[in-house]
Design a protein around this motif. Structure first.
Motif, short mmCIF file in Angstrom:
data_model
loop_
_atom_site.label_atom_id
_atom_site.label_comp_id
_atom_site.label_asym_id
_atom_site.label_seq_id
_atom_site.Cartn_x
_atom_site.Cartn_y
_atom_site.Cartn_z
N ASN A 7 0.99 -1.16 -0.12
CA ASN A 7 0.09 -0.10 0.10
C ASN A 7 0.70 1.20 0.09
N SER A 8 1.80 1.35 0.77
CA SER A 8 2.86 2.35 0.86
C SER A 8 3.58 2.51 -0.76
N ALA A 11 0.85 4.08 -2.78
CA ALA A 11 0.64 5.38 -2.49
C ALA A 11 1.72 6.31 -2.92
N ASN A 12 2.96 5.95 -2.74
CA ASN A 12 3.99 6.73 -3.23
C ASN A 12 4.06 7.00 -4.66
N GLN A 13 3.57 5.77 -5.42
CA GLN A 13 3.54 5.86 -6.92
C GLN A 13 2.58 6.76 -7.43
N LEU A 14 1.22 6.66 -6.78
CA LEU A 14 0.30 7.31 -6.95
C LEU A 14 0.51 9.01 -6.83
N GLU A 15 1.16 9.08 -5.80
CA GLU A 15 1.58 10.67 -5.60
C GLU A 15 2.69 11.17 -6.41
N ASN A 16 3.40 10.30 -7.01
CA ASN A 16 4.42 10.58 -7.97
C ASN A 16 3.89 11.03 -9.32
#
Length: 129
Positions: A7-8, A11-16
């Motif tokens: 999930n982390s 979330a990081n990929q989505l944020e980027n």
């Protein structure tokens, strides 16, 4: 591998992806702005594009490290997206005011912003917002 790690990573990929999308759209708008500026607003003035400079901009979608901002030879072009030397897009000031109005101390606000943006904000800096 645990679910929280997956999930982390997601979330990081989505944020980027969101930051990249915002950067791409901001740069597109500025390219169109300078095109309009040179062709319409200054059509009778001897002026042309003069490359780009890079700007760091804190947005509510995250920190954009290398935003490419176009410039003109005469130095007359100014994007309407942000003011000269502006490093935040306005969301930070609004958030600080709301947090302060809700009863958070300047020290608490500074620590909170430091966790979000990764840069230090002293209580004195918070007061100036």
């Amino acid at each position: 591998m645990s679910n929280s790690i997956l999930n982390s990573d997601f979330a990081n990929q989505l944020e980027n992806m969101i930051k990249d999308f915002v950067q791409e759209k901001l740069e597109f708008i500025m390219r169109e702005e300078i095109k309009n500026f040179l062709q319409v607003e200054q059509e009778h003035v001897q002026n042309s594009r003069n490359g780009y400079y890079h700007r760091t901009l804190d947005t509510k979608y995250g920190k954009i490290e290398a935003l490419t901002v176009p410039r003109d030879r005469n130095g007359d072009f100014q994007t309407q997206l942000f003011e000269p030397y502006q490093r935040q897009d306005g969301w930070l000031e609004q958030a600080i005011i709301k947090m302060y109005q809700s009863g958070m101390s300047t020290r608490e606000i500074g620590k909170f912003i430091e966790r979000i943006l990764g840069s230090t904000y002293s209580p004195t800096t918070i007061v100036y917002y």
